[in-house]
Enzyme design. Sequence first.
Site, PDB file in Angstrom:
ATOM      1  N   ASP A   6       0.853  -1.180   0.000  1.00 26.94           N
ATOM      2  CA  ASP A   6       0.000   0.000   0.000  1.00 26.94           C
ATOM      3  C   ASP A   6       0.893   1.236   0.000  1.00 26.94           C
ATOM      4  O   ASP A   6       1.616   1.491   0.970  1.00 26.94           O
ATOM      5  CB  ASP A   6      -0.910   0.002   1.234  1.00 26.94           C
ATOM      6  N   THR A  10       2.438   9.413   2.279  1.00 28.11           N
ATOM      7  CA  THR A  10       3.726   9.705   2.898  1.00 28.11           C
ATOM      8  C   THR A  10       4.609   8.477   3.102  1.00 28.11           C
ATOM      9  O   THR A  10       5.769   8.628   3.492  1.00 28.11           O
ATOM     10  CB  THR A  10       3.515  10.378   4.271  1.00 28.11           C
ATOM     11  N   LEU A  12       5.283   3.873   2.297  1.00 26.26           N
ATOM     12  CA  LEU A  12       4.937   2.594   1.687  1.00 26.26           C
ATOM     13  C   LEU A  12       4.853   1.542   2.791  1.00 26.26           C
ATOM     14  O   LEU A  12       5.772   1.423   3.607  1.00 26.26           O
ATOM     15  CB  LEU A  12       5.973   2.201   0.637  1.00 26.26           C
ATOM     16  N   ILE A  87      -8.064   5.032  -3.985  1.00 28.76           N
ATOM     17  CA  ILE A  87      -8.043   3.579  -3.910  1.00 28.76           C
ATOM     18  C   ILE A  87      -8.052   3.088  -2.460  1.00 28.76           C
ATOM     19  O   ILE A  87      -8.664   2.060  -2.149  1.00 28.76           O
ATOM     20  CB  ILE A  87      -6.837   3.001  -4.691  1.00 28.76           C
ATOM     21  N   ASP A  88      -7.399   3.803  -1.547  1.00 26.64           N
ATOM     22  CA  ASP A  88      -7.415   3.390  -0.147  1.00 26.64           C
ATOM     23  C   ASP A  88      -8.830   3.419   0.424  1.00 26.64           C
ATOM     24  O   ASP A  88      -9.201   2.554   1.228  1.00 26.64           O
ATOM     25  CB  ASP A  88      -6.494   4.283   0.690  1.00 26.64           C
ATOM     26  N   ARG A  89      -9.621   4.402   0.010  1.00 26.80           N
ATOM     27  CA  ARG A  89     -11.013   4.464   0.470  1.00 26.80           C
ATOM     28  C   ARG A  89     -11.795   3.260  -0.057  1.00 26.80           C
ATOM     29  O   ARG A  89     -12.591   2.653   0.676  1.00 26.80           O
ATOM     30  CB  ARG A  89     -11.668   5.773   0.013  1.00 26.80           C
ATOM     31  N   THR A 112      -3.073  11.236   7.239  1.00 23.51           N
ATOM     32  CA  THR A 112      -2.768  12.603   6.840  1.00 23.51           C
ATOM     33  C   THR A 112      -4.066  13.364   6.586  1.00 23.51           C
ATOM     34  O   THR A 112      -4.241  14.507   7.015  1.00 23.51           O
ATOM     35  CB  THR A 112      -1.900  12.618   5.568  1.00 23.51           C
TER      36      THR A 112
END
Length: 236
Positions: A6, A10, A12, A87-89, A112
């Site tokens: 992922d 800020t 990896l 994409i994280d959402r 963040t």
Amino acid sequence: MRLLIDVGNTSLKAVLWHNQQAQPADLNNLPWPQITEVVYACVGRSDLLNKLLAQAAKHHIACYEATVTKTLKGLSCAYEQVNNLGIDRWLALIAGFTLHPNQACIVVDAGTATTIDVLTSEGQHLGGWILPGLDLMTSSLTQNTQRVFDDEKTPFENQLGKNTPNGLKNGALVATIGAVEQAKLHLGVQNSTKTVQIVFAGGYGALLQQQFEGSIFDSLLVMKGLNFWRDLSKTS
């Protein structure tokens, strides 16, 4: 064994996924002969990701980048332009949908930025909000005002502030709490049972989870969503 990666705004993060368990991944000493797939999500650019993908290619390991789609095995995205949803959402929604089937969910990823997404028990994403994260809220005020200041010792608390630093930090916390409460109201209109599972992730997820009885903090929520995305994509 899967290598899940992922790439956030800020940093990896990576884990090895084997037998339904997440294992720490030493990126300098990965067990490439045991890895069968690399599955990754990318919000920002990363030279390290490119190096890992190149290593995977040398070992003839298939790599899959997670993408947002309008539907995925019963889960529907609220965005008309699905590529505009981070994409994280989407991965956090996939995890909430899969881990809490037939249950309305509010998924909060507090990093963040703080994202809040609302999901019905039928798998319909109603939409959500993007807020500044707690640190970004406080720093934006200290950097753009003359008399508002902070200190490193003051915690975020759900209390009235009695000096400038805790007034600042507590204000950021209760503003975020208020947004989650508002999400519950929006979902209440759509959900007749009124039972809602709130799931928190991200660096400040554990702190926020303490403010909501019955809620869950899952530090691996996005990684689980990434793993579920691959499973569901193979069968869709």
